[in-house]
Write a protein that holds these residues in place. Sequence first.
Motif, PDB file in Angstrom:
ATOM      1  N   GLY A   7       0.923  -1.428   0.042  1.00 11.24           N
ATOM      2  CA  GLY A   7      -0.006  -0.152   0.037  1.00 11.24           C
ATOM      3  C   GLY A   7       0.793   1.304  -0.058  1.00 11.24           C
ATOM      4  O   GLY A   7       1.632   1.536  -0.792  1.00 11.24           O
ATOM      5  N   ARG A   8       0.749   1.881   1.093  1.00 11.47           N
ATOM      6  CA  ARG A   8       1.474   3.379   1.064  1.00 11.47           C
ATOM      7  C   ARG A   8       2.576   3.253   1.916  1.00 11.47           C
ATOM      8  O   ARG A   8       3.090   4.158   2.774  1.00 11.47           O
ATOM      9  CB  ARG A   8       0.377   4.374   1.552  1.00 11.47           C
ATOM     10  CG  ARG A   8      -0.773   4.588   0.911  1.00 11.47           C
ATOM     11  CD  ARG A   8      -1.950   5.407   1.688  1.00 11.47           C
ATOM     12  NE  ARG A   8      -2.749   4.193   2.270  1.00 11.47           N
ATOM     13  CZ  ARG A   8      -3.469   4.543   3.308  1.00 11.47           C
ATOM     14  NH1 ARG A   8      -4.084   5.800   3.316  1.00 11.47           N
ATOM     15  NH2 ARG A   8      -3.968   3.681   4.082  1.00 11.47           N
ATOM     16  N   VAL A 158      -8.715   0.755   9.756  1.00 12.94           N
ATOM     17  CA  VAL A 158      -7.769  -0.059   8.967  1.00 12.94           C
ATOM     18  C   VAL A 158      -6.581   0.995   8.582  1.00 12.94           C
ATOM     19  O   VAL A 158      -6.999   2.015   8.370  1.00 12.94           O
ATOM     20  CB  VAL A 158      -8.435  -0.880   8.042  1.00 12.94           C
ATOM     21  CG1 VAL A 158      -9.684  -2.010   8.546  1.00 12.94           C
ATOM     22  CG2 VAL A 158      -9.072  -0.274   6.971  1.00 12.94           C
ATOM     23  N   LYS A 159      -5.631   0.147   8.455  1.00 10.54           N
ATOM     24  CA  LYS A 159      -4.345   0.897   7.776  1.00 10.54           C
ATOM     25  C   LYS A 159      -4.281   0.733   6.334  1.00 10.54           C
ATOM     26  O   LYS A 159      -4.156   1.615   5.525  1.00 10.54           O
ATOM     27  CB  LYS A 159      -3.093   0.542   8.244  1.00 10.54           C
ATOM     28  CG  LYS A 159      -2.819   0.901   9.714  1.00 10.54           C
ATOM     29  CD  LYS A 159      -1.479   0.856  10.028  1.00 10.54           C
ATOM     30  CE  LYS A 159      -1.057   1.464  11.326  1.00 10.54           C
ATOM     31  NZ  LYS A 159       0.270   1.236  11.927  1.00 10.54           N
ATOM     32  N   PRO A 181      -6.182   2.200  -3.770  1.00 12.67           N
ATOM     33  CA  PRO A 181      -5.989   0.825  -4.597  1.00 12.67           C
ATOM     34  C   PRO A 181      -5.626  -0.204  -3.687  1.00 12.67           C
ATOM     35  O   PRO A 181      -5.216  -0.149  -2.629  1.00 12.67           O
ATOM     36  CB  PRO A 181      -4.661   1.113  -5.558  1.00 12.67           C
ATOM     37  CG  PRO A 181      -4.658   2.483  -5.482  1.00 12.67           C
ATOM     38  CD  PRO A 181      -5.231   3.249  -4.209  1.00 12.67           C
ATOM     39  N   PRO A 182      -6.044  -1.613  -3.967  1.00 11.27           N
ATOM     40  CA  PRO A 182      -6.127  -2.834  -3.058  1.00 11.27           C
ATOM     41  C   PRO A 182      -4.367  -2.801  -2.771  1.00 11.27           C
ATOM     42  O   PRO A 182      -3.376  -2.848  -3.799  1.00 11.27           O
ATOM     43  CB  PRO A 182      -6.535  -3.789  -4.072  1.00 11.27           C
ATOM     44  CG  PRO A 182      -6.443  -3.379  -5.338  1.00 11.27           C
ATOM     45  CD  PRO A 182      -6.714  -2.026  -5.423  1.00 11.27           C
ATOM     46  N   ILE A 207       0.766  -4.487  -6.262  1.00 10.46           N
ATOM     47  CA  ILE A 207      -0.270  -5.151  -5.156  1.00 10.46           C
ATOM     48  C   ILE A 207       0.619  -6.585  -4.641  1.00 10.46           C
ATOM     49  O   ILE A 207       0.891  -7.206  -5.633  1.00 10.46           O
ATOM     50  CB  ILE A 207      -1.501  -5.691  -5.961  1.00 10.46           C
ATOM     51  CG1 ILE A 207      -2.279  -4.508  -6.492  1.00 10.46           C
ATOM     52  CG2 ILE A 207      -2.460  -6.440  -4.915  1.00 10.46           C
ATOM     53  CD1 ILE A 207      -3.577  -4.894  -7.568  1.00 10.46           C
ATOM     54  N   VAL A 208       0.719  -6.433  -3.527  1.00 10.67           N
ATOM     55  CA  VAL A 208       1.574  -7.628  -2.981  1.00 10.67           C
ATOM     56  C   VAL A 208       0.450  -8.810  -2.841  1.00 10.67           C
ATOM     57  O   VAL A 208      -0.590  -8.775  -2.334  1.00 10.67           O
ATOM     58  CB  VAL A 208       1.865  -7.232  -1.294  1.00 10.67           C
ATOM     59  CG1 VAL A 208       2.581  -8.508  -0.873  1.00 10.67           C
ATOM     60  CG2 VAL A 208       3.240  -5.993  -1.664  1.00 10.67           C
ATOM     61  N   VAL A 209       1.126 -10.016  -3.140  1.00  8.49           N
ATOM     62  CA  VAL A 209       0.343 -11.270  -3.458  1.00  8.49           C
ATOM     63  C   VAL A 209       0.645 -11.947  -1.923  1.00  8.49           C
ATOM     64  O   VAL A 209       1.872 -12.175  -1.774  1.00  8.49           O
ATOM     65  CB  VAL A 209       0.625 -12.032  -4.426  1.00  8.49           C
ATOM     66  CG1 VAL A 209      -0.001 -13.158  -4.559  1.00  8.49           C
ATOM     67  CG2 VAL A 209       0.463 -11.249  -5.909  1.00  8.49           C
ATOM     68  N   THR A 210      -0.444 -12.561  -1.414  1.00  6.64           N
ATOM     69  CA  THR A 210      -0.266 -13.340  -0.381  1.00  6.64           C
ATOM     70  C   THR A 210      -0.693 -14.904  -0.522  1.00  6.64           C
ATOM     71  O   THR A 210      -1.788 -15.026  -0.998  1.00  6.64           O
ATOM     72  CB  THR A 210      -0.933 -12.868   1.057  1.00  6.64           C
ATOM     73  OG1 THR A 210      -0.404 -11.569   1.604  1.00  6.64           O
ATOM     74  CG2 THR A 210      -0.718 -13.729   2.048  1.00  6.64           C
TER      75      THR A 210
END
Length: 318
Positions: A7-8, A158-159, A181-182, A207-210
């Motif tokens: 994110g940010r 939420v952050k 954005p997600p 976007i980081v994938v988990t």
Amino acid sequence: MKSVAIGRGVQMPLVGFGLWRINNDSCADAVYNAIKSGYRLFDGACDYGNEAGAGEGVARAIKDGLVKREDLFIVSKLWNTFHEAPRVGEIIKKQLADWQVEYFDLYLMHFPIALEYVSPAVRYPPGWYHEGTNVRAGKASIQETWQAMESLVDQKLVKEIGVSNFSGSLLMDLLRYARIPPASLQIEHHPYLTQDELVQFAQKNGIVVTAFSSFGGLVYPKTEKIDSKSALSLLEHPTIASISKKVGQTPSQVLLRWATQRGISVIPKSTNVERMSLNLTSTAFDLEESDMKSISDLDIGLRFNDPMQFLGEFPIYY
């Protein structure tokens, strides 16, 4: 501990602790022991039915001086029956109270499916069923739900916000109107289901994938679809066993490192303290590119967590 910026710029640990299928009665001890073992990321959801137990574990660890709240990265998820805008704020307040915290570090839309609202006073955890019978579709659009989730960021509840179980086309559509954005996409990801194109699209868009189910189908019931693919346990697969022996690490560590070396975070679950530590230290070595390719070549497009097997009217993966 290795981390990745989401994110940010919020730092998220690459290896976290998954809470799915841990009984609420034992969840407090599992979370407490995981914190003692060094875990700082905990991945939960209201549908898991154990957030109150998880909150007890966190509160005990903070009280005992093991961590401060700001040391932890707590992830939770919005269930399908709370997609209408007014319901988003309603349910997150209950979830935060269960966790005994004032904010989530990351909050995900659990599925891109809106189901008809069921009050938590009637049934909780919510599950896939309406009044114990059939699933009933809701009317909320993904855009309505996402905008309500964005307001949670504005309210500092939420952050960061993200999604789970989204296809590439739905992710592309979301990016067109998202004010925020997600930050993360959580998907089933293991050598039998690499989802390369989806992973690449997400990462290209920041976007980081988990990955969930990093070890494949260990916790899923066998079905006709899965049996037909002859899905040998990944922990026993000859390719994984050979690489495990070569690098002097356990098969589970090899599977986790294959993911994290691709820039994908992981959330394995174990209530065994020794295995907790093994999973957490899985970023302490690197795999050769040839071994990475050998593992990726095991891909057969096999999805274990497939709601379509009992929700045929919701073809979310097409």
